[in-house]
Design a protein around this motif. Structure first.
Motif, PDB file in Angstrom:
ATOM      1  N   PHE A  81       0.812  -1.311  -0.296  1.00  0.00           N
ATOM      2  CA  PHE A  81      -0.124  -0.032  -0.134  1.00  0.00           C
ATOM      3  C   PHE A  81       0.853   1.354  -0.002  1.00  0.00           C
ATOM      4  O   PHE A  81       2.106   1.281   0.433  1.00  0.00           O
ATOM      5  N   GLN A  82       0.196   2.332  -0.565  1.00  0.00           N
ATOM      6  CA  GLN A  82       0.753   3.746  -0.577  1.00  0.00           C
ATOM      7  C   GLN A  82       0.227   4.570   0.576  1.00  0.00           C
ATOM      8  O   GLN A  82      -0.881   4.479   0.766  1.00  0.00           O
ATOM      9  N   ARG A 135      -2.473  -1.150  -3.015  1.00  0.00           N
ATOM     10  CA  ARG A 135      -1.952  -1.710  -4.416  1.00  0.00           C
ATOM     11  C   ARG A 135      -1.965  -3.411  -4.552  1.00  0.00           C
ATOM     12  O   ARG A 135      -2.057  -3.540  -5.766  1.00  0.00           O
ATOM     13  N   ARG A 136      -1.620  -4.029  -3.544  1.00  0.00           N
ATOM     14  CA  ARG A 136      -2.002  -5.232  -3.546  1.00  0.00           C
ATOM     15  C   ARG A 136      -2.870  -5.721  -2.161  1.00  0.00           C
ATOM     16  O   ARG A 136      -2.172  -5.415  -1.054  1.00  0.00           O
ATOM     17  N   PRO A 177      -4.612   2.144  -8.656  1.00  0.00           N
ATOM     18  CA  PRO A 177      -3.470   1.349  -8.328  1.00  0.00           C
ATOM     19  C   PRO A 177      -2.735   0.699  -9.570  1.00  0.00           C
ATOM     20  O   PRO A 177      -3.471   0.372 -10.471  1.00  0.00           O
ATOM     21  N   LYS A 178      -1.545   0.386  -9.261  1.00  0.00           N
ATOM     22  CA  LYS A 178      -0.827  -0.386 -10.382  1.00  0.00           C
ATOM     23  C   LYS A 178      -0.806  -1.734 -10.120  1.00  0.00           C
ATOM     24  O   LYS A 178      -0.725  -2.208  -8.758  1.00  0.00           O
ATOM     25  N   LYS A 179      -0.619  -2.910 -10.919  1.00  0.00           N
ATOM     26  CA  LYS A 179      -0.736  -3.978 -10.711  1.00  0.00           C
ATOM     27  C   LYS A 179       0.687  -4.533 -10.160  1.00  0.00           C
ATOM     28  O   LYS A 179       1.523  -4.020 -10.793  1.00  0.00           O
ATOM     29  N   TYR A 180       0.613  -5.364  -9.066  1.00  0.00           N
ATOM     30  CA  TYR A 180       2.011  -6.058  -8.672  1.00  0.00           C
ATOM     31  C   TYR A 180       1.818  -7.689  -8.997  1.00  0.00           C
ATOM     32  O   TYR A 180       0.891  -8.270  -8.967  1.00  0.00           O
TER      33      TYR A 180
END
Length: 374
Positions: free
Chosen positions: A276-277, A346-347, A371-374
């Motif tokens: 997370f951010q 994010r995940r 979110p960008k995928k991880y």
């Protein structure tokens, strides 16, 4: 007719220096002067000093109701960085049945570029949660003069013969700055980052169009973290530049401290560590530690390197009642703390126990920063 301060709207008076609108008697008696500002506005403009003046919630409601009911359109200013605080229930009750132009300010403070249409779609969906459909959504950066003229064009399109436009919003969203950007020139209302600068409605004529823009006092909304600390910390928590963003991958049992106000403990990580951010103003401390150490730091280091609070507001801080709340935040969602910042998963999912003052409202929402995928 009583003369009013050009900066904050208070009725000018020379009897009591501690009350709003004070100027020397000679200034009031000088009929050749028109654009008079009171002592408080003068000190805010020239010295950046803060002289608080109390305006009760009832005073605010009565003043804004009167202006809104007498206006053709409402320009509702929203702080994109603190959206949840902007959507105050008392304010929404006043404006929800009026023609609304939603002016979404501070897009320049997002930590990555976001197309205005993408932001407008996010805002439109959020408004739908409150059963409000604005006439239009304008994406702004008042500081950079981006999108300001679009407000005037939209009002001129809707009301070609002229309109009264009530400019409303909670404190610190940029109401006065927007009006100054619209009218230009030297005769401007007082702008500051301190909450409660505007005290009474201020009527400002557009120099070229047949429109009157009415600046209104800002309500301090319920549940905002920045209102629990001193004025200096409040300034630090209301970002004026791009907000800080930091990515975390925290193991179960670890704690992320956001200043001395929020402790976020991860309680279940599963097969993959959640990512997370955290987003907040640049002067707000992010610190990762364990649960025992976090409690020690809140008791002993709040006001030193754990900011906010600062040393000046430590007494107020230590009187706050802290509580624990549990949250499950899914991937693509954000947990927002009014008046402080938010975390974006994010995940996930991310299962948390959050320790925070009971006065702060926390809200799970769709991600503003996708979110960008991880």
């Amino acid at each position: 007719m009583a003369r009013k301060c050009k900066g904050c709207g208070a009725v000018l008076q020379s009897e009591n220096e501690q009350l709003p609108g004070f100027v020397p008697k000679s200034v009031i008696e000088d009929t050749t002067k028109s654009d008079i500002v009171c002592k408080r506005c003068y000190r805010i403009k020239n010295y950046g000093s803060y002289e608080p003046v109390e305006i009760t919630s009832d005073d605010y409601i009565n003043e804004v109701k009167k202006v809104v009911n007498d206006s053709n359109v409402v320009v509702f200013i929203i702080d994109l960085i603190d959206f949840e605080s902007s959507m105050d229930e008392k304010l929404l009750q006043i404006i929800k049945n009026r023609p609304i132009i939603a002016a979404v300010n501070k897009i320049d403070l997002l930590p990555e570029k976001k197309h205005p249409s993408e932001t407008a779609n996010w805002v439109k969906k959020r408004f739908a949660e409150y059963n409000i459909v604005p006439f239009d959504i304008a994406i702004l950066s008042v500081k950079d003069d981006y999108g300001v003229n679009g407000i005037v064009r939209k009002i001129s399109y809707l009301f070609p013969n002229g309109a009264k436009a009530a400019v409303v919003g909670v404190t610190n969203v940029g109401k006065s700055s927007l009006i100054n950007g619209i009218i230009g020139g030297k005769s401007k209302v007082t702008v500051s980052k301190y909450p409660g600068t505007t005290l009474k409605a201020i009527f400002v004529e557009h120099p070229d169009k047949n429109h009157t823009f009415i600046d209104t006092p800002g309500l301090i909304p319920k549940g905002r973290a920045s209102d629990l600390v001193c004025e200096e910390c409040n300034l630090k928590m209301v970002p004026s530049k791009e907000i800080a963003r930091k990515t975390f991958k925290i193991k179960e049992g670890k704690v992320l401290m956001i200043g001395g106000l929020i402790n976020i403990q991860v309680v279940n990580t599963g097969e993959f560590l959640p990512i997370f951010q955290a987003f907040a103003a640049k002067d707000v401390t992010f610190h990762e530690t364990n649960e025992i150490r976090a409690e020690e730091l809140m008791k002993t280091k709040a006001g030193e390197f754990i900011i906010p609070p600062c040393e000046k507001c430590s007494e107020k801080y230590y009187n706050l009642k802290f509580i624990k709340k549990e949250f499950i935040v899914e991937e693509g969602e954000e947990l927002c703390f009014k008046g402080l910042g938010w975390i974006s998963v994010r995940r996930g999912p991310l299962e948390l126990v959050v320790t925070m003052p009971e006065e702060i409202d926390a809200v799970i929402r769709p991600a503003l920063v996708a979110p960008k995928k991880y």
